[in-house]
Each structure stands twice: as structure tokens, then as C-alpha cells.
Design a protein around this motif. Structure first.
Motif, PDB file in Angstrom:
ATOM      1  N   LEU A  74      46.540 -19.564   3.294  1.00 58.23           N
ATOM      2  CA  LEU A  74      45.651 -19.561   3.571  1.00 58.23           C
ATOM      3  C   LEU A  74      44.563 -18.626   4.438  1.00 58.23           C
ATOM      4  N   ASP A  75      44.204 -17.585   4.275  1.00 56.27           N
ATOM      5  CA  ASP A  75      42.687 -16.703   4.937  1.00 56.27           C
ATOM      6  C   ASP A  75      41.928 -17.258   5.125  1.00 56.27           C
ATOM      7  N   THR A  76      41.194 -18.231   5.263  1.00 53.58           N
ATOM      8  CA  THR A  76      39.374 -18.129   5.102  1.00 53.58           C
ATOM      9  C   THR A  76      38.720 -16.949   6.191  1.00 53.58           C
ATOM     10  N   ARG A  77      37.675 -16.468   5.719  1.00 57.24           N
ATOM     11  CA  ARG A  77      37.065 -16.108   6.181  1.00 57.24           C
ATOM     12  C   ARG A  77      35.332 -16.410   5.631  1.00 57.24           C
ATOM     13  N   LEU A  78      35.203 -15.957   7.142  1.00 55.11           N
ATOM     14  CA  LEU A  78      32.947 -16.110   7.263  1.00 55.11           C
ATOM     15  C   LEU A  78      32.539 -14.895   7.931  1.00 55.11           C
ATOM     16  N   GLY A  79      31.631 -14.317   7.312  1.00 56.85           N
ATOM     17  CA  GLY A  79      31.478 -13.085   7.733  1.00 56.85           C
ATOM     18  C   GLY A  79      29.552 -12.007   7.274  1.00 56.85           C
ATOM     19  N   GLY A  80      29.608 -10.988   7.451  1.00 56.16           N
ATOM     20  CA  GLY A  80      28.067 -10.730   7.205  1.00 56.16           C
ATOM     21  C   GLY A  80      28.231  -8.553   6.876  1.00 56.16           C
ATOM     22  N   ARG A  81      27.899  -8.272   6.362  1.00 62.47           N
ATOM     23  CA  ARG A  81      27.797  -6.886   6.707  1.00 62.47           C
ATOM     24  C   ARG A  81      26.475  -6.675   6.122  1.00 62.47           C
ATOM     25  N   TYR A  82      25.996  -5.541   7.336  1.00 59.08           N
ATOM     26  CA  TYR A  82      24.653  -4.458   6.864  1.00 59.08           C
ATOM     27  C   TYR A  82      25.044  -3.381   7.293  1.00 59.08           C
ATOM     28  N   GLU A  83      24.243  -2.807   5.383  1.00 58.21           N
ATOM     29  CA  GLU A  83      23.991  -1.237   5.686  1.00 58.21           C
ATOM     30  C   GLU A  83      22.355  -0.491   5.522  1.00 58.21           C
ATOM     31  N   HIS A  84      22.737   0.301   5.729  1.00 57.92           N
ATOM     32  CA  HIS A  84      21.461   1.236   6.030  1.00 57.92           C
ATOM     33  C   HIS A  84      21.603   2.667   5.408  1.00 57.92           C
ATOM     34  N   THR A  85      20.860   2.705   4.498  1.00 55.48           N
ATOM     35  CA  THR A  85      21.420   4.500   3.589  1.00 55.48           C
ATOM     36  C   THR A  85      19.662   4.787   3.087  1.00 55.48           C
ATOM     37  N   PHE A  86      19.640   6.145   3.756  1.00 57.76           N
ATOM     38  CA  PHE A  86      18.442   6.243   3.624  1.00 57.76           C
ATOM     39  C   PHE A  86      19.155   8.752   3.172  1.00 57.76           C
ATOM     40  N   THR A  87      18.107   8.407   1.797  1.00 56.02           N
ATOM     41  CA  THR A  87      18.581   9.951   0.701  1.00 56.02           C
ATOM     42  C   THR A  87      17.315  10.834   0.586  1.00 56.02           C
ATOM     43  N   LYS A  88      17.751  11.930   0.559  1.00 54.79           N
ATOM     44  CA  LYS A  88      16.590  13.010   0.311  1.00 54.79           C
ATOM     45  C   LYS A  88      16.687  14.186  -0.386  1.00 54.79           C
ATOM     46  N   GLY A  89      16.645  13.883  -1.340  1.00 53.15           N
ATOM     47  CA  GLY A  89      16.850  15.402  -2.783  1.00 53.15           C
ATOM     48  C   GLY A  89      15.699  16.262  -2.748  1.00 53.15           C
ATOM     49  N   ILE A  90      15.538  17.601  -2.668  1.00 52.93           N
ATOM     50  CA  ILE A  90      14.536  18.247  -2.955  1.00 52.93           C
ATOM     51  C   ILE A  90      14.718  19.764  -3.950  1.00 52.93           C
ATOM     52  N   SER A  91      14.522  19.576  -5.159  1.00 47.16           N
ATOM     53  CA  SER A  91      14.251  20.896  -6.078  1.00 47.16           C
ATOM     54  C   SER A  91      13.555  21.540  -5.980  1.00 47.16           C
ATOM     55  N   ASP A  92      13.583  22.666  -5.720  1.00 40.82           N
ATOM     56  CA  ASP A  92      12.872  23.812  -6.272  1.00 40.82           C
ATOM     57  C   ASP A  92      13.006  25.111  -6.877  1.00 40.82           C
ATOM     58  N   ARG A  93      12.533  24.650  -8.350  1.00 40.67           N
ATOM     59  CA  ARG A  93      12.884  25.246  -9.098  1.00 40.67           C
ATOM     60  C   ARG A  93      12.081  26.288 -10.010  1.00 40.67           C
ATOM     61  N   THR A  94      12.983  27.930  -9.874  1.00 42.18           N
ATOM     62  CA  THR A  94      12.129  28.423 -10.389  1.00 42.18           C
ATOM     63  C   THR A  94      12.428  29.088 -11.826  1.00 42.18           C
ATOM     64  N   TYR A  95      10.721  29.212 -12.666  1.00 48.13           N
ATOM     65  CA  TYR A  95      11.330  29.553 -13.978  1.00 48.13           C
ATOM     66  C   TYR A  95      10.477  30.536 -14.241  1.00 48.13           C
ATOM     67  N   THR A  96      11.539  31.477 -14.780  1.00 44.62           N
ATOM     68  CA  THR A  96      11.684  32.802 -15.110  1.00 44.62           C
ATOM     69  C   THR A  96      11.465  32.851 -17.124  1.00 44.62           C
TER      70      THR A  96
END
Length: 186
Positions: free
Chosen positions: A164-186
Motif C-alpha cells: 500500500l502506497d500512501t502519498r502526501l503532496g501538493g502542486r502549484y500551477e500558473h497559466t497566462f493566456t493572451k489571445g488577440i483577434s483583429d477582424r477585417t470586415y469585407t
């Protein structure tokens, strides 16, 4: 055929009628470039330390253009209008990214094992599309997307009763997301 005859054969908006022949040509060009590079190292040290390192890089670029032309002829195959319909559609896709993983584990006394590590990925997407002719008003677009993810973890493991394996732990995660959409209408 005289200009008056050509005008009678042709409809008011330049589209073919039942007395005309339309000849069309298309060209499709799709150059691509892919670069992938990976590195992996796995090492067991004498003091119970184990390390793993993985690095990955990719760079993928694709340019696509599609040209279409169409000429309009009368029923006797006399040219009425060159380039009656002509358009060029272009798209470009560029994906690039880098990721890494570093894991360390130590066998420490009394059957305990300590694991720690970090992981990250950095990706960019650059897409553009230009359409001379489209039935969708919002089809032309320039889209840029960036994402950076980084994480770290720490886990302490102990085997009990040999099964039997016992585990104690923690995790930290950081995510940065940036999206830019320049639409040109015709």
C-alpha cells in the motif's frame, strides 16, 4: 460578336446566362515547414537520487494560397469577359513552442521517497487569413495567441505493509493566456 450582342448575352450583373460558357481555373499552393527537436535524459545517482529531464521545441509554419479565375464566353466561344470571377484566398499559420520537465526523486530512510519537479510550456500561435471573395463577412482575420504554463510539485511517498502506497503532496500551477483577434470586415 459586337458589344451590343455581348451585352445581350451577359446578364445585367455580369453573371453567365444560358447562352454563355464559363471556363474556370484554380491553383492551390501549400508550402510547409516543420521543425521538431527533443532531448531526454534519465540518470540514477549512487545516493538514491534519480533525475529526469525532457526538453521539446517545435516550430511549424504553413502558408496557403488558393487562386481562382473564370472567363466568360458566348455560345460560339468568343471571349466576352476575362476574369469574370477572380479571387485569391490566403492563409498563414505559425505555431511555435517550448516545453520542459524536470523531475527529481530521492529514496530516503525508513522507506520514504521524496519526489519534486517542475514543468512548463510556452506556446505561440499566429494565424492570418485574407479572402478576396467570401460569403462570410467575418472571415478575414489576424489571430495571435500566447500561452505560458508553469507548474511545480512536491510528493512524499511511504509504502505500508509491502503493498500500500500512501502519498502526501501538493502542486502549484500558473497559466497566462493572451489571445488577440483583429477582424477585417469585407
Amino acid at each position: 460578336a459586337s458589344q451590343q450582342e455581348k451585352d445581350e448575352i451577359r446578364s445585367d450583373n455580369g453573371n453567365p446566362t444560358e447562352n454563355t460558357v464559363q471556363q474556370s481555373r484554380a491553383r492551390h499552393h501549400l508550402p510547409q515547414r516543420y521543425w521538431d527537436l527533443s532531448f531526454y535524459a534519465d540518470r540514477k545517482w549512487t545516493n538514491g537520487l534519480k533525475t529526469q529531464l525532457a526538453l521539446d521545441y517545435y516550430n511549424r509554419k504553413q502558408n496557403q494560397d488558393y487562386a481562382f479565375t473564370s472567363d466568360l464566353y458566348d455560345s460560339e466561344l468568343n471571349l466576352i469577359q476575362a476574369d469574370n470571377a477572380r479571387f485569391l484566398n490566403k492563409t498563414q499559420r505559425h505555431l511555435k513552442g517550448f516545453s520542459y520537465t524536470l523531475d527529481l526523486s530521492w529514496k530516503i530512510q525508513d522507506g520514504f521517497e521524496l519526489k519534486t519537479g517542475t514543468k512548463g510550456s510556452f506556446s505561440e500561435v499566429d494565424n492570418s487569413s485574407e479572402y478576396d471573395y467570401s460569403n462570410m463577412d467575418t472571415q478575414n482575420n489576424q489571430f495571435d495567441y500566447h500561452e505560458n504554463c508553469q507548474a511545480a510539485y512536491l510528493v512524499l511517498t511511504k509504502r505500508l505493509f509491502g503493498c500500500l502506497d500512501t502519498r502526501l503532496g501538493g502542486r502549484y500551477e500558473h497559466t497566462f493566456t493572451k489571445g488577440i483577434s483583429d477582424r477585417t470586415y469585407t
